[in-house]
Design an enzyme around this catalytic site. Structure first.
Site, PDB file in Angstrom:
ATOM      1  N   GLU A 132     -11.516  -7.463  -6.231  1.00 26.97           N
ATOM      2  CA  GLU A 132     -10.966  -8.526  -7.085  1.00 26.97           C
ATOM      3  C   GLU A 132     -11.776  -8.835  -8.341  1.00 26.97           C
ATOM      4  OE1 GLU A 132     -10.813  -8.558  -3.816  1.00 26.97           O
ATOM      5  OE2 GLU A 132      -8.652  -8.620  -3.480  1.00 26.97           O
ATOM      6  N   ARG A 163       0.828  -1.221   0.000  1.00 24.42           N
ATOM      7  CA  ARG A 163       0.000   0.000   0.000  1.00 24.42           C
ATOM      8  C   ARG A 163       0.856   1.263   0.000  1.00 24.42           C
ATOM      9  NH1 ARG A 163      -5.591  -1.683   3.047  1.00 24.42           N
ATOM     10  NH2 ARG A 163      -5.135  -3.883   3.192  1.00 24.42           N
ATOM     11  N   THR A 213      -0.229  -5.711  -6.331  1.00 26.49           N
ATOM     12  CA  THR A 213      -1.461  -6.352  -5.851  1.00 26.49           C
ATOM     13  C   THR A 213      -2.412  -5.366  -5.214  1.00 26.49           C
ATOM     14  OG1 THR A 213      -2.282  -8.289  -4.662  1.00 26.49           O
ATOM     15  CG2 THR A 213      -0.597  -6.971  -3.552  1.00 26.49           C
TER      16      THR A 213
HETATM   17  C1  DMJ Z   1      -5.713  -5.734  -1.159  1.00 23.36           C
HETATM   18  O1  DMJ Z   1      -5.047  -5.158  -0.092  1.00 23.36           O
HETATM   19  C2  DMJ Z   1      -4.773  -6.463  -2.043  1.00 23.36           C
HETATM   20  O2  DMJ Z   1      -5.394  -6.681  -3.267  1.00 23.36           O
HETATM   21  C3  DMJ Z   1      -4.307  -7.765  -1.469  1.00 23.36           C
HETATM   22  O3  DMJ Z   1      -3.501  -8.493  -2.330  1.00 23.36           O
HETATM   23  C4  DMJ Z   1      -5.487  -8.618  -1.113  1.00 23.36           C
HETATM   24  N1  DMJ Z   1      -6.538  -7.945  -0.487  1.00 23.36           N
HETATM   25  C5  DMJ Z   1      -6.839  -6.570  -0.654  1.00 23.36           C
HETATM   26  C6  DMJ Z   1      -8.104  -6.269  -1.401  1.00 23.36           C
HETATM   27  O4  DMJ Z   1      -9.104  -7.159  -1.268  1.00 23.36           O
END
Ligand code: DMJ
Length: 582
Positions: free
Chosen positions: A478, A174, A565
């Site tokens: 997602e 983040r 991610t």
């Molecule tokens: C996010 O912080 C990222 O995508 C992580 O990899 C998984 N979960 C959350 C969102 O759902």
């Protein structure tokens, strides 16, 4: 983008064809059979190792029609122009979220939109969790005023001098990811790189373990790695293996190889200890580097291990074949062990494996028909993998044709398309929002048909009981992430329709009139009850992917960027560092 493996193989094939065409005759009759024996041996070896190489030319030679892959409409014209009205609606939603946070909690790590308050992850003070996570979305959406205020906060107020324990993975994806992306997208504003470098150097001590696998927590003020007693000192596999894009890009920008080496060593350790199935259990031991006997799943604690195998391959311009190999093996493991279908309408889902001791003490694996919302990243990821790791040609068509993909690529594409359909099916609730966890029906599951629908259900949901944890929607991205990738790779407007439907459900059920968005406690109850929390990934991921879904495809093209991610886009680059592992 160059795809080295395929390029080399293509060259070999061309050389062979040319020699044949120009009729390069053998010099002597005794050399004649030797040449052909050699060529035959080379050909057999090549086919043995790369059977997919012949797929496209053979199909053409045999006149086999190049099929478009199922899963997309055949009667549509790919759409790549922006839908500005829908983009504007998403920008308005972002401002509704950001301005409320800025008004009530600027600088705090997290936001509670109902109590109009902020909170920090530790008592030591905030680390820019929400601000750093949101800045690149402002740049992408062209929100200049908001961006300038957020930038000023980073420049003047952001501090990592915090004597508190922060999650290594969350801080990396983040805050570090957000700063690095902001650096790139802002035209290399040095303030972001300075902060990223400072944060990266404070996180580095987590790698000082016997194996080199990181510890779960980092005390940023003391610059000390800390093990997590909640997980007995083990680290989640996803957490250990989802730092690499960020640390590698930081190394690339700063020329400090140590970031690269520490992150890459994690992958070397995981590879050296790989489980035979190609899958990974959700815990690893930083002392030994070994996987623990623990569940295997694509949901929490497992998900982004698989995501980053592909993205590490893509980030360095497809030059590091070791990640492609690890990714391909893992995807085959998923297909072999985890891809299942629901009882009634045959919805494809990704099951979990849970370790179990038999009565005589032997280890077995029990299949659990449960799919976290988190797994829905995999649909888009499989499609992206199919068109890169699974491609026979340099630039696949949109959508790809069967003769452009390897067999594995075709398999992954089809699975990805189906998984997105399943994830959309889990939005078939009273709110149109998907739950945190869906269970799928299996034969003889003993579930009461009057409580659970034929295909999937929310475990523990009863009309007369408090909703289970599984019934929540916490503003997760997602499914939308996968829809965005699917749209970019197909141009099929149905994906925009899917995304718009989810956006409208968020607007209807999660939007707080006084500002911000809240999580919903039960997706199957209207009117909804709120949980007073706006997760930072609403602004970094959910709304960003929605905005990009309606943007024209020249914005952050998938062959020039990898999204970390947490949806922070980082540019693809050619690595200048080579290590033993690569
Ligand atoms: C996010 O912080 C990222 O995508 C992580 O990899 C998984 N979960 C959350 C969102 O759902």
């Amino acid at each position: 983008m160059e795809e080295p493996g395929v390029r080399q193989r293509k060259k070999a094939a061309t050389g062979f064809a040319n020699a044949h065409k120009t009729g390069s005759e053998p010099k002597s009759s005794s050399a004649f059979p030797k040449v052909y024996v050699l060529l035959t041996a080379v050909l057999v070896l090549a086919l043995y190792n790369f059977p997919a190489l012949v797929k496209s030319p053979l199909n053409q030679f045999l006149g086999a029609p190049a099929r478009h892959l199922p899963g997309v409409r055949t009667n549509y014209v790919p759409t790549f122009t922006a839908d500005e009205a829908k983009q504007d609606a998403v920008v308005e939603a972002f401002k509704h979220a950001w301005l409320a946070y800025e008004r009530d909690a600027m600088g705090d790590d997290e936001y509670h939109p109902i109590s109009h308050a902020g909170s920090n992850l530790t008592k030591a003070g905030g680390i820019g969790y929400t601000v750093a996570d949101s800045i690149d979305t402002m740049i992408i959406m062209g929100l200049e005023d908001e961006y300038q205020r957020a930038r000023a906060w980073v420049a003047d107020k952001l501090s990592f001098e915090r004597d508190g324990n922060f999650n290594t993975f969350e801080t990396t994806i983040r805050v570090l990811g957000g700063l690095l992306s902001a650096y790139h997208l802002s035209g290399e504003d040095p303030v972001f790189l300075e902060k990223a470098q400072e944060l990266g150097s404070r996180i580095l001590p987590v790698f000082e373990t016997e194996s080199g696998l990181p510890l779960s927590l980092i005390n940023l003020g003391l610059r000390e790695g800390v093990s997590d007693s909640d997980t007995n000192g083990y680290i989640s596999t996803a957490e250990a293996s989802t730092l690499q894009l960020e640390f590698r890009y930081l190394a690339y920008l700063t020329d400090e190889d140590t970031y690269w080496e520490k992150a890459e060593n994690v992958m070397a350790v995981l590879r050296a200890n790989a489980m035979p199935s190609g899958l990974a259990s959700i815990f690893v031991d930083p002392k030994t580097g070994h996987y623990r006997t623990a569940p295997i799943r694509l949901g929490s604690r497992g998900d982004s291990y698989y995501e980053y195998l592909l993205k590490q391959y893509l980030q360095t311009n497809q030059t590091e074949l070791v990640y492609r190999e690890m990714y391909d093996t893992a995807m085959t493991g998923i297909h072999t062990h985890l891809v299942k279908r629901g009882l009634s309408s045959q919805l494809l889902y990704i099951a979990e494996l849970n370790p179990e001791r038999t009565q005589n003490g032997e280890l077995g694996w029990r299949l659990t028909p449960k799919q976290d919302h988190l797994v829905c990243f995999l649909g888009g990821s499989l499609m992206l993998g199919a068109t890169t790791s699974g491609a026979l040609v340099h630039n696949v068509s949109i959508p790809p044709r069967t003769d452009e993909l390897t067999d594995q690529g075709e398999r992954d594409w089809l699975t990805g398309v189906e998984l997105i359909n399943t994830c959309m099916a889990t939005h078939d609730t009273k709110t149109g929002l998907a739950p945190e966890i869906a269970h799928f029906r299996i034969l003889g599951d003993g579930v009461d048909d009057s409580v659970a629908p034929a295909d999937w259900y929310i475990k523990g949901a009863r009309p007369d009981a408090p909703p289970p944890f599984d019934a929540r929607y916490i503003l997760r991205p997602e499914t939308i992430e996968s829809i965005f990738i699917a749209f970019r790779l197909t141009g099929d407007p149905k994906y925009r329709d899917y995304g718009w439907a989810i956006f409208q459900a968020i607007e209807k059920h999660c939007r707080i009139p006084t500002g911000g968005y809240a999580s919903v406690i039960n997706v199957d109850q209207v009117p909804v009850e709120y949980d007073d929390k706006m997760e930072t990934f609403l602004m970094s991921e959910t709304l960003k992917y929605l905005y990009l879904l309606f943007a024209d495809s020249s914005v952050l093209p998938l062959n020039e960027y990898v999204f970390n991610t947490e949806a922070h886009p980082l540019p693809v680059f050619n690595p200048t560092i080579r290590t033993g592992f690569s």
